[in-house]
Write an enzyme that holds these catalytic residues in place. Structure first.
Site, PDB file in Angstrom:
ATOM      1  N   HIS A 165       0.876  -1.177   0.000  1.00 18.16           N
ATOM      2  CA  HIS A 165       0.000   0.000   0.000  1.00 18.16           C
ATOM      3  C   HIS A 165       0.913   1.226   0.000  1.00 18.16           C
ATOM      4  O   HIS A 165       1.251   1.785   1.044  1.00 18.16           O
ATOM      5  CB  HIS A 165      -0.938   0.014   1.203  1.00 18.16           C
TER       6      HIS A 165
ATOM      7  N   HIS B 165      -9.766   1.316  -0.804  1.00 18.41           N
ATOM      8  CA  HIS B 165      -9.662   2.111   0.417  1.00 18.41           C
ATOM      9  C   HIS B 165     -11.037   2.119   1.087  1.00 18.41           C
ATOM     10  O   HIS B 165     -12.013   2.611   0.503  1.00 18.41           O
ATOM     11  CB  HIS B 165      -9.289   3.561   0.091  1.00 18.41           C
TER      12      HIS B 165
ATOM     13  N   ASP C  11       2.100   3.995   2.837  1.00 14.98           N
ATOM     14  CA  ASP C  11       1.041   4.852   2.295  1.00 14.98           C
ATOM     15  C   ASP C  11       1.643   5.902   1.365  1.00 14.98           C
ATOM     16  O   ASP C  11       1.683   5.701   0.168  1.00 14.98           O
ATOM     17  CB  ASP C  11       0.194   5.499   3.392  1.00 14.98           C
ATOM     18  N   ASP C  12       2.106   7.028   1.917  1.00 11.81           N
ATOM     19  CA  ASP C  12       2.659   8.125   1.109  1.00 11.81           C
ATOM     20  C   ASP C  12       4.003   8.557   1.708  1.00 11.81           C
ATOM     21  O   ASP C  12       4.086   9.599   2.375  1.00 11.81           O
ATOM     22  CB  ASP C  12       1.698   9.314   1.091  1.00 11.81           C
TER      23      ASP C  12
ATOM     24  N   ASP D 107       1.980   8.606  -6.496  1.00  8.97           N
ATOM     25  CA  ASP D 107       1.755  10.055  -6.548  1.00  8.97           C
ATOM     26  C   ASP D 107       1.719  10.682  -5.157  1.00  8.97           C
ATOM     27  O   ASP D 107       1.520  11.895  -5.026  1.00  8.97           O
ATOM     28  CB  ASP D 107       0.488  10.397  -7.345  1.00  8.97           C
TER      29      ASP D 107
ATOM     30  N   GLU E  75     -11.569   3.850   6.464  1.00  7.41           N
ATOM     31  CA  GLU E  75     -10.561   4.817   6.908  1.00  7.41           C
ATOM     32  C   GLU E  75     -11.283   6.056   7.432  1.00  7.41           C
ATOM     33  O   GLU E  75     -11.210   6.380   8.610  1.00  7.41           O
ATOM     34  CB  GLU E  75      -9.621   5.172   5.751  1.00  7.41           C
TER      35      GLU E  75
ATOM     36  N   GLY F 104      -9.581   8.289  -2.235  1.00  7.84           N
ATOM     37  CA  GLY F 104     -10.057   9.667  -2.192  1.00  7.84           C
ATOM     38  C   GLY F 104     -11.062   9.884  -1.076  1.00  7.84           C
ATOM     39  O   GLY F 104     -10.973   9.263  -0.014  1.00  7.84           O
TER      40      GLY F 104
ATOM     41  N   HIS G 265       1.566   4.767  -2.367  1.00  6.47           N
ATOM     42  CA  HIS G 265       1.090   5.626  -3.455  1.00  6.47           C
ATOM     43  C   HIS G 265       2.264   6.251  -4.202  1.00  6.47           C
ATOM     44  O   HIS G 265       3.068   6.978  -3.617  1.00  6.47           O
ATOM     45  CB  HIS G 265       0.194   6.738  -2.907  1.00  6.47           C
TER      46      HIS G 265
END
Length: 334
Positions: A12, A197, A278-279, A16, A200, A170, A14
């Protein structure tokens, strides 16, 4: 701890949401964009989490500068390549990188299909150069509505050979999964694996919806599953994995503290749950931090951390033969 005898995965993650601050600075200057700062140190607070955000949407806004500088398809190719380099330098043996082509294309009105092509190309180049196994997950950005997601899906399916799975991400509260049933029907018909997703920002009903209406095989985050015992039982029985992102869930105010994070509860309930980032660039963390700092703080024992590491490969969207090849590569048995 990280067990060196097991493949280290991040399923998981991202693409971007992992654009380097230096790259944002470089591309901003290349395309003559008005960035919030022109030096790396002063730019970081605008593109990286420095404090807990009040909610998921506020957290996601930190990603916007990363995609705002994608002024060409070459820029998209560059950030894809750098994502592979970052994954390799983090010590990962396998990662699934997810990206929203509409989100990446939006600011500079790039062709969405061109973005998909550029990302696939950048990933392929990175895998050759850094000797790491990377698969791509296409994201439908629910925040932009059903029509935008149809455009994304069309572009992803046009390059089906380079895409392993489909995700929905999103604004979970504003755009429930039920709006995207036909999108995921098409994706499953095309042979894509499904992760969503859910649980959350919204409650356990969002997870049920992802499973029953979208065909989710895995759930991203899924923290609210802990509120529904029947759902917990279902996840365990049907081996629907939860992609846990410990630090992220604190930064989005989804969970109050690591000590109250449900990952340990999931594992003790027999749910196949894994540890992920995640990010990373936005969060200012990497996978080692999640294993060495966040997981112990979340109450996981060394045995449970090892189980979560093993689960990452078990949950991966690759064949059993490919999983065994990764195991043999990391810890060959003579």
């Amino acid at each position: 701890m990280i067990d060196p005898r097991l493949p280290l995965t991040d399923i998981h993650r991202h693409l971007d949401g992992n654009i380097r601050a230096q790259t944002i600075l470089d591309l901003g200057q290349q395309f003559n964009l008005n960035l919030p700062a022109n030096e790396l140190d002063t730019l970081r607070p605008h593109v990286q989490i420095t404090k807990t955000e009040p909610d998921l949407v506020s957290f996601l806004q930190k990603l916007d500068w990363g995609v705002a500088v994608l002024g060409s398809l070459d820029a998209c190719r560059r950030v894809a390549y750098e994502n592979v380099e970052d994954a390799a330098h983090a010590g990962l043996h396998y990662a699934e990188l997810r990206f929203s082509p509409f989100y990446m294309a939006m600011k500079h009105q790039l062709p969405i299909t061109g973005v998909v092509e550029a990302v696939i190309d950048g990933i392929a180049s990175g895998c050759r150069d850094f000797n790491i196994d990377i698969r791509l997950i296409g994201i439908l950005s629910r925040t932009f509505g059903e029509q935008a997601c149809l455009q994304e899906l069309d572009s992803l399916l046009a390059h089906r050979e380079g895409i392993t799975a489909l995700d929905l991400a999103g604004d979970e509260l504003g755009f429930p999964g039920s709006l995207f049933r036909r999108h995921f029907n098409r994706a499953r018909d095309a042979g894509l694996r499904i992760t969503v997703h859910a649980g959350e920002a919204a409650g356990p009903e969002s997870i049920w919806q992802a499973i029953r209406e979208l065909g989710a095989e895995r759930i991203g985050h899924g923290v609210k599953a802990v509120e529904d015992r029947k759902l917990m039982d279902y996840l365990a029985e049907h081996k629907i994995g939860i992609e846990s992102c410990l630090t992220s869930n604190i930064q989005t105010s989804t969970v109050v503290s690591l000590a109250t994070h449900p990952l340990a509860t999931f594992l003790r309930h027999g749910i196949v749950a894994s540890i992920n980032t995640d990010d990373p660039a936005v969060q200012g963390i990497e996978i080692a931090h999640e294993y060495l700092v966040a997981a112990p703080a979340a109450g996981l024992t060394p045995h449970e951390i090892r189980q979560a590491q093993a689960n990452g490969l078990e949950m991966a969207f690759i064949s059993e033969q490919e999983k065994q090849a990764l195991r043999d590569k990391v810890f060959p048995i003579s």
